[in-house]
Scaffold this motif. Structure first.
Motif, PDB file in Angstrom:
ATOM      1  N   LYS A  59      30.181  39.103  42.079  1.00 33.46           N
ATOM      2  CA  LYS A  59      31.641  39.058  41.908  1.00 33.46           C
ATOM      3  C   LYS A  59      32.195  40.481  41.837  1.00 33.46           C
ATOM      4  O   LYS A  59      32.569  40.970  40.768  1.00 33.46           O
ATOM      5  N   PRO A  60      32.249  41.159  42.995  1.00 32.79           N
ATOM      6  CA  PRO A  60      32.716  42.550  42.992  1.00 32.79           C
ATOM      7  C   PRO A  60      34.129  42.729  42.440  1.00 32.79           C
ATOM      8  O   PRO A  60      34.451  43.785  41.907  1.00 32.79           O
ATOM      9  N   GLU A  61      34.939  41.702  42.538  1.00 31.56           N
ATOM     10  CA  GLU A  61      36.321  41.801  42.047  1.00 31.56           C
ATOM     11  C   GLU A  61      36.395  41.926  40.522  1.00 31.56           C
ATOM     12  O   GLU A  61      37.442  42.289  39.975  1.00 31.56           O
ATOM     13  N   LEU A  62      35.301  41.645  39.818  1.00 33.00           N
ATOM     14  CA  LEU A  62      35.281  41.746  38.357  1.00 33.00           C
ATOM     15  C   LEU A  62      34.736  43.090  37.853  1.00 33.00           C
ATOM     16  O   LEU A  62      34.567  43.281  36.650  1.00 33.00           O
ATOM     17  N   VAL A  63      34.484  44.036  38.775  1.00 27.71           N
ATOM     18  CA  VAL A  63      33.927  45.336  38.396  1.00 27.71           C
ATOM     19  C   VAL A  63      35.048  46.358  38.239  1.00 27.71           C
ATOM     20  O   VAL A  63      35.907  46.494  39.111  1.00 27.71           O
ATOM     21  N   ASN A  64      35.014  47.095  37.130  1.00 29.90           N
ATOM     22  CA  ASN A  64      35.967  48.168  36.861  1.00 29.90           C
ATOM     23  C   ASN A  64      35.360  49.481  37.375  1.00 29.90           C
ATOM     24  O   ASN A  64      34.562  50.108  36.701  1.00 29.90           O
TER      25      ASN A  64
END
Length: 117
Positions: A61-66
């Motif tokens: 889930k790359p969209e959840l990485v800061n």
């Protein structure tokens, strides 16, 4: 600019219980960096700040990485981070959660002119 790759480093990071994708990525970056002692900048006569550090991370889930949080890991150089779908999410057998695995590749380059052989 003649961007020349000089080093590849690989790492893996996990978030076993908290399903924290950023932390799994951070652990993967540290795994790649801290298990190697490469003084490549000095070997080529460059300052450390001249290093281009291209980081490629695979996580489900790359969209959840800061990515801003990950940039602070690098003590010098010019890092850039690319996220892609990859890694693994492993559900716990009892349904109580998911473990996250991130795979990391770090590529170090310099602006170098080709040799005249």
């Amino acid at each position: 600019m003649a961007k020349t790759r000089v080093v590849h480093q690989f790492g893996m990071g996990t978030s076993i219980r908290s399903r924290d994708y950023t932390e799994a990525c951070a652990r993967g970056i540290r795994d790649a960096l801290w298990h190697n002692s490469v003084n490549v900048a000095e070997a080529f006569g460059f300052p450390r700040e001249a290093m281009f550090i291209d980081v490629e991370i695979g996580v489900q889930k790359p969209e959840l990485v800061n990515t801003d949080a990950l940039m602070g890991i690098f003590p010098y150089g010019q890092p850039s981070i690319t996220l892609t779908k990859g890694g693994l999410d492993i559900d716990k057998p009892d349904g109580s959660g998911t473990s996250v695995v991130a795979n990391v590749a770090i590529i170090v380059s310099f602006d170098m002119e080709p040799g005249n052989d």
